[in-house]
Design an enzyme around this catalytic site. Structure first.
Site, PDB file in Angstrom:
ATOM      1  CG  ASP A  40      -2.337   0.397   0.896  1.00 17.41           C
ATOM      2  OD1 ASP A  40      -2.485   1.281   0.056  1.00 17.41           O
ATOM      3  OD2 ASP A  40      -3.276  -0.119   1.525  1.00 17.41           O
ATOM      4  CG  ASP A  64      -9.830   1.704  -1.008  1.00 15.43           C
ATOM      5  OD1 ASP A  64      -8.820   1.801  -1.730  1.00 15.43           O
ATOM      6  OD2 ASP A  64      -9.783   1.469   0.209  1.00 15.43           O
TER       7      ASP A  64
HETATM    8  C1  GAL Z   1      -6.214   1.071   1.169  1.00 21.71           C
HETATM    9  C2  GAL Z   1      -6.285   0.075   0.034  1.00 21.71           C
HETATM   10  C3  GAL Z   1      -7.338  -0.954   0.391  1.00 21.71           C
HETATM   11  C4  GAL Z   1      -6.972  -1.614   1.688  1.00 21.71           C
HETATM   12  C5  GAL Z   1      -6.793  -0.571   2.785  1.00 21.71           C
HETATM   13  C6  GAL Z   1      -6.276  -1.170   4.074  1.00 21.71           C
HETATM   14  O1  GAL Z   1      -5.230   1.999   0.891  1.00 21.71           O
HETATM   15  O2  GAL Z   1      -6.599   0.728  -1.159  1.00 21.71           O
HETATM   16  O3  GAL Z   1      -7.461  -1.896  -0.653  1.00 21.71           O
HETATM   17  O4  GAL Z   1      -5.777  -2.356   1.521  1.00 21.71           O
HETATM   18  O5  GAL Z   1      -5.887   0.426   2.375  1.00 21.71           O
HETATM   19  O6  GAL Z   1      -6.114  -0.218   5.073  1.00 21.71           O
END
Ligand code: GAL
Length: 372
Positions: A126, A183
């Protein structure tokens, strides 16, 4: 060699968010096998954010939360492997993960080694809590090298949400897939906007490094961590069809212990999966646009896929003039198509096609070009 074709599997985030634990992972691995998902290609079982303690240990290593994962990650990996599946985990290029757990910034080589010691096969990486002056290409390249140096083959799944024109440099970091958008949430609007935002960028996606338009929401029905009203079954089918047509990785996001029959069969639809897994990974050509786009895609075996989508709120006709694909009457050629959902054959179609598509639904054909 990993990710020659779009990776397929399951990820914990969409349903479980922070409420992830080893029981869920074991049950999911069981379900992937028992419900026939492994047989059609789903392979990776991936734990997303919130698996670790808030602090590293004295050696500077990440520690799995013993309450959530009492057996430890290596034992869990062993369980997943015993089912003939692969095991995935999550970290972040910044100092913390998005949910505030330790990130891998400056610990890349230590963490990659730890993941390798735990027999991890997949790392989602991430982009939260990233120092302003550290840039994406350097951080992903650093982890790309750390994974290579770990002594284990680990699929590298980047997740910087499409920032810094990721498609232009991500392949050079060793990543095998890359999130290209923010997301997803469980709604028609969300998956439609995500997919359509990538139409012009699919030319960058291909074997060994695929554009990942996020985890699937099929069958979530408004429950779970990314709930937002849910979708109808027809909408879930349109969602899955878009992900297959765009050759995105197929990471199931629903709760597999509760998945309904329609969505389970949808996730196992062999015709759609075959489109997704096509080895040439040619981007579909979009004809027209607006809320009734048509896509045309060359397949490796010489066949073609023709897909009509109706994103509008009204049922209606979707049409295509074949000259808009470059196929004129003078060519002497037409198509013979088969509707991949009903099996119905079109017979020889020339010049144009006109189909009725219900609101938020799609029609997908596969077939060949033939001489009249
Ligand atoms: C976001 C990511 C998600 C998930 C989340 C976890 O940045 O896009 O898919 O992994 O973090 O905190």
């Amino acid at each position: 060699m990993v990710a020659q074709r779009p990776p397929m599997g399951w990820n914990s985030w969409n349903t479980f968010g922070g409420a992830i634990n080893e029981q869920v992972v074991r049950e999911t691995a069981d379900a992937i096998v028992e419900k026939g998902l492994k047989d059609v290609g789903y392979e990776y079982v991936v734990i997303d954010d919130c698996w670790s303690l808030r602090k590293r240990n004295e050696e500077g290593k990440m520690v799995a939360d013993p309450e959530k994962f009492p057996s430890g990650m290596k034992a869990l990996a062993e369980y997943v492997h015993s089912k003939g599946l692969k095991f995935g985990m999550y970290s972040c290029a910044g100092t913390r993960t998005c949910a505030g757990y330790p990130g891998s910034f400056d610990y890349e080589f230590v963490d990659a080694k730890t993941f390798a010691e735990w027999d991890v096969d997949f790392l989602k990486y991430d982009f939260c809590y990233k120092p302003r002056l550290a840039n994406g290409p350097i951080l992903y390249n650093r982890m790309g090298m750390a994974l290579k140096a770990s002594g284990r083959e680990i699929l590298f799944s980047a997740c910087n949400w499409g920032s810094n024109e990721v498609e232009k440099w991500i392949r050079s970091t060793g990543a095998h897939m890359y999130r290209s958008t923010g997301d997803i949430n469980d709604s028609f609007q969300s998956f439609k906007d995500i997919a359509m935002s990538q139409v012009d960028k699919l030319a960058y996606s291909g074997p060994y490094c695929y554009n990942d338009i996020d985890m699937l929401i099929c069958g979530m029905h408004g429950k779970g961590n990314v709930a937002n009203g849910g979708c109808s079954d027809i909408e879930y089918r349109t969602h899955f069809a878009l992900w297959c047509l765009f050759q995105s990785p197929l990471m199931i996001g629903g709760d597999l212990s509760k998945i309904d029959d329609f969505n389970l069969e949808l996730l196992k639809n062999k015709e759609l999966i075959a489109i997704n897994q096509d080895i040439e990974a040619r981007p579909p050509m979009m004809v027209g646009g607006g809320d009734r786009p048509v896509f045309f895609k060359h397949m490796a075996n010489g066949e073609y896929v023709l897909a009509f989508f109706n994103f509008s709120d009204r049922d209606g006709r979707c049409g295509l003039e074949f000259y808009d694909l470059g196929l004129t009457v003078a060519s002497g050629y037409g198509f013979k198509f088969r509707d991949i959902f009903t099996g119905e054959e079109t017979g020889l179609v020339t010049e144009n096609m006109d189909v009725h598509v219900a609101s938020h639904d799609c029609k997908i054909f596969r077939g060949t070009l033939v001489q009249k």
